[in-house]
Design a protein around this motif. Structure first.
Motif, PDB file in Angstrom:
ATOM      1  N   LEU A 137       0.826  -1.209   0.000  1.00  0.00           N
ATOM      2  CA  LEU A 137       0.000   0.000   0.000  1.00  0.00           C
ATOM      3  C   LEU A 137       0.859   1.258   0.000  1.00  0.00           C
ATOM      4  O   LEU A 137       0.441   2.304  -0.496  1.00  0.00           O
ATOM      5  N   ARG A 138       2.058   1.166   0.575  1.00  0.00           N
ATOM      6  CA  ARG A 138       2.998   2.290   0.504  1.00  0.00           C
ATOM      7  C   ARG A 138       3.730   2.197  -0.832  1.00  0.00           C
ATOM      8  O   ARG A 138       4.571   1.344  -1.043  1.00  0.00           O
ATOM      9  N   ARG A 139       3.410   3.105  -1.743  1.00  0.00           N
ATOM     10  CA  ARG A 139       3.949   3.073  -3.094  1.00  0.00           C
ATOM     11  C   ARG A 139       5.175   3.973  -3.191  1.00  0.00           C
ATOM     12  O   ARG A 139       5.306   4.966  -2.479  1.00  0.00           O
ATOM     13  N   SER A 140       6.063   3.631  -4.111  1.00  0.00           N
ATOM     14  CA  SER A 140       7.247   4.450  -4.354  1.00  0.00           C
ATOM     15  C   SER A 140       7.000   5.368  -5.541  1.00  0.00           C
ATOM     16  O   SER A 140       6.103   5.142  -6.355  1.00  0.00           O
ATOM     17  N   GLY A 141       7.825   6.406  -5.660  1.00  0.00           N
ATOM     18  CA  GLY A 141       7.688   7.343  -6.768  1.00  0.00           C
ATOM     19  C   GLY A 141       6.524   8.288  -6.549  1.00  0.00           C
ATOM     20  O   GLY A 141       5.878   8.302  -5.500  1.00  0.00           O
ATOM     21  N   GLY A 142       6.271   9.100  -7.559  1.00  0.00           N
ATOM     22  CA  GLY A 142       5.136  10.008  -7.491  1.00  0.00           C
ATOM     23  C   GLY A 142       5.457  11.387  -6.974  1.00  0.00           C
ATOM     24  O   GLY A 142       4.572  12.250  -6.937  1.00  0.00           O
ATOM     25  N   GLY A 143       6.694  11.608  -6.519  1.00  0.00           N
ATOM     26  CA  GLY A 143       7.064  12.921  -6.044  1.00  0.00           C
ATOM     27  C   GLY A 143       6.901  13.073  -4.546  1.00  0.00           C
ATOM     28  O   GLY A 143       6.167  12.328  -3.895  1.00  0.00           O
ATOM     29  N   ASP A 144       7.590  14.071  -3.995  1.00  0.00           N
ATOM     30  CA  ASP A 144       7.606  14.266  -2.546  1.00  0.00           C
ATOM     31  C   ASP A 144       6.229  14.568  -1.983  1.00  0.00           C
ATOM     32  O   ASP A 144       5.864  14.089  -0.899  1.00  0.00           O
ATOM     33  N   GLU A 145       5.462  15.368  -2.691  1.00  0.00           N
ATOM     34  CA  GLU A 145       4.134  15.740  -2.182  1.00  0.00           C
ATOM     35  C   GLU A 145       3.232  14.513  -2.069  1.00  0.00           C
ATOM     36  O   GLU A 145       2.537  14.323  -1.058  1.00  0.00           O
ATOM     37  N   PHE A 146       3.255  13.673  -3.095  1.00  0.00           N
ATOM     38  CA  PHE A 146       2.449  12.454  -3.063  1.00  0.00           C
ATOM     39  C   PHE A 146       2.915  11.534  -1.941  1.00  0.00           C
ATOM     40  O   PHE A 146       2.094  10.998  -1.175  1.00  0.00           O
ATOM     41  N   LEU A 147       4.229  11.330  -1.819  1.00  0.00           N
ATOM     42  CA  LEU A 147       4.747  10.418  -0.808  1.00  0.00           C
ATOM     43  C   LEU A 147       4.421  10.896   0.603  1.00  0.00           C
ATOM     44  O   LEU A 147       4.090  10.091   1.479  1.00  0.00           O
ATOM     45  N   ALA A 148       4.476  12.207   0.822  1.00  0.00           N
ATOM     46  CA  ALA A 148       4.161  12.742   2.136  1.00  0.00           C
ATOM     47  C   ALA A 148       2.677  12.542   2.466  1.00  0.00           C
ATOM     48  O   ALA A 148       2.321  12.150   3.589  1.00  0.00           O
ATOM     49  N   ALA A 149       1.811  12.805   1.488  1.00  0.00           N
ATOM     50  CA  ALA A 149       0.371  12.614   1.715  1.00  0.00           C
ATOM     51  C   ALA A 149       0.041  11.142   1.937  1.00  0.00           C
ATOM     52  O   ALA A 149      -0.771  10.794   2.799  1.00  0.00           O
ATOM     53  N   GLN A 150       0.682  10.281   1.156  1.00  0.00           N
ATOM     54  CA  GLN A 150       0.471   8.845   1.319  1.00  0.00           C
ATOM     55  C   GLN A 150       0.897   8.403   2.704  1.00  0.00           C
ATOM     56  O   GLN A 150       0.187   7.636   3.387  1.00  0.00           O
ATOM     57  N   ASP A 151       2.057   8.886   3.168  1.00  0.00           N
ATOM     58  CA  ASP A 151       2.569   8.483   4.472  1.00  0.00           C
ATOM     59  C   ASP A 151       1.650   8.940   5.597  1.00  0.00           C
ATOM     60  O   ASP A 151       1.441   8.211   6.579  1.00  0.00           O
ATOM     61  N   ARG A 152       1.084  10.128   5.469  1.00  0.00           N
ATOM     62  CA  ARG A 152       0.163  10.619   6.503  1.00  0.00           C
ATOM     63  C   ARG A 152      -1.070   9.720   6.596  1.00  0.00           C
ATOM     64  O   ARG A 152      -1.540   9.408   7.697  1.00  0.00           O
ATOM     65  N   LEU A 153      -1.578   9.307   5.453  1.00  0.00           N
ATOM     66  CA  LEU A 153      -2.754   8.438   5.454  1.00  0.00           C
ATOM     67  C   LEU A 153      -2.432   7.062   6.035  1.00  0.00           C
ATOM     68  O   LEU A 153      -3.204   6.507   6.830  1.00  0.00           O
ATOM     69  N   LEU A 154      -1.304   6.502   5.616  1.00  0.00           N
ATOM     70  CA  LEU A 154      -0.962   5.163   6.078  1.00  0.00           C
ATOM     71  C   LEU A 154      -0.648   5.147   7.570  1.00  0.00           C
ATOM     72  O   LEU A 154      -1.134   4.284   8.315  1.00  0.00           O
ATOM     73  N   ARG A 155       0.149   6.076   8.028  1.00  0.00           N
ATOM     74  CA  ARG A 155       0.541   6.102   9.443  1.00  0.00           C
ATOM     75  C   ARG A 155      -0.643   6.389  10.359  1.00  0.00           C
ATOM     76  O   ARG A 155      -0.676   5.931  11.493  1.00  0.00           O
ATOM     77  N   GLY A 156      -1.584   7.164   9.858  1.00  0.00           N
ATOM     78  CA  GLY A 156      -2.717   7.555  10.688  1.00  0.00           C
ATOM     79  C   GLY A 156      -3.928   6.675  10.487  1.00  0.00           C
ATOM     80  O   GLY A 156      -4.043   5.581  11.064  1.00  0.00           O
ATOM     81  N   PRO A 157      -4.890   7.104   9.682  1.00  0.00           N
ATOM     82  CA  PRO A 157      -6.179   6.404   9.597  1.00  0.00           C
ATOM     83  C   PRO A 157      -6.115   4.987   9.032  1.00  0.00           C
ATOM     84  O   PRO A 157      -6.858   4.120   9.481  1.00  0.00           O
TER      85      PRO A 157
END
Length: 317
Positions: A184-204
């Motif tokens: 579910l944690r994907r690579s690539g996509g740029g820093d903004e995408f990775l940061a938003a993805q990480d917030r979602l995964l770590r939290g909700p």
């Protein structure tokens, strides 16, 4: 294609994609379908009514066309037949409420399917990356709805299997302990995408996976059917449910008993085929010996991935 048949087919496909937008995205037919679909009982019943409405319309259209003199080509006839089967079949499958008792570590489980399919979505455009984040954000709601459906199943006597629930718990433990969250944690996509993805995964997302796992362990597992009662027939009205699913899966009116006997007959025919071919190739006249050689003879195995690939290429040339 006949205008009315085509319009009804479009209506059926649109309803299917509304029910399961992730399927639409995976097929590449409607990647903008939002979210993960609504697993609630209310949505389930609404979709049942909608599919049955299409089924009624399809039967009326078939009757009208049979009485008229309009020419229908093979594509028209086949499309209308598919609609006449598919719409009531999906309605019957939803009415069986299998989602309430389908808990396992395999792809047939809704949660395993979600976790397995989401990492397969492409992220090569901004819109696809945005849609992926939206689906991650929708995952907690989907897990909550599925948990509610499982509890409804327990209340109604539609129990999952103990083995299936145990396997689902093990699967969720693997997912939540994996740094990549099983892809579910994907690579690539740029820093903004990775940061938003990480917030979602770590939290909700991780939180919802833990909550769903706790629900299975604390409120579902104890009701699980043992291995001696794993089939649908062990449930209340299970025989009727089994017949329904046989009809849905085969598009025929053949009974489960008939299908079972057909399977046994095919197995017997295969035994005869094994004896014929095994005798000709290796001079063996015992099915067990033939099967043992098929399973364990090194000469029948590929030695490397390159050899497998070369054989595949040569076969399709």
């Amino acid at each position: 294609m006949h205008r009315d048949i085509g319009a009804l087919a479009d209506r059926l496909v649109a309803l299917r994609f509304e029910q399961d937008p992730l399927e639409a995205a995976m097929l590449g037919l409607d990647e903008n379908s939002p979210g993960l679909g609504d697993a609630s009982r209310e949505a389930n019943d609404r979709f049942i009514r909608a599919y049955r409405g299409i089924a009624v319309t399809a039967e009326a259209l078939a009757g009208q066309l049979n009485e008229g003199d309009e020419y229908l080509d093979e594509r028209d006839i086949l499309t209308l037949d598919v609609i006449r089967h598919s719409a009531p079949a999906v309605a019957d499958e939803l009415a069986a409420r299998l989602v309430e008792l389908t808990v396992s570590g395999f792809q047939n489980s809704p949660v395993v399917s979600l976790v397995s399919v989401l990492p397969q979505l492409p992220l090569d455009t901004p819109s696809r990356r945005g849609a992926y984040l939206e689906r991650l954000a929708a995952l907690p709601r989907a897990l909550q709805q599925l948990g509610e459906r499982h509890l409804e199943g327990i209340a109604g006597g539609r129990f999952p299997t103990h083995r299936g629930v145990s396997n689902a718990i093990s699967f969720l433990d693997q997912v939540t302990s994996d740094p990549d969250v099983s892809g579910l944690r994907r690579s690539g996509g740029g820093d903004e995408f990775l940061a938003a993805q990480d917030r979602l995964l770590r939290g909700p997302v991780i939180g919802a996976l833990h909550q769903y796992r706790a629900l299975l362990d604390e409120k579902i597992l104890e009701y699980g059917r043992d291995d001696e009662h794993a089939g649908l027939c062990a449930l209340a009205h299970g025989d009727e449910l089994y017949r329904t699913m046989a009809r849905v899966s085969t598009s025929t009116l053949r009974t489960p008993e008939d299908l079972h006997q057909t399977g046994l007959a095919i197995i017997e025919q295969l035994r005869a085929d094994y004896l014929l071919i095994g005798g000709r190739l290796w001079g063996l006249d015992d099915v067990s010996a033939i099967q043992d050689r098929l399973r364990h003879d090194p000469a029948l195995r590929y030695e490397s991935g390159d050899e497998m690939l070369a054989m595949a290429i040569e076969t399709v040339r």
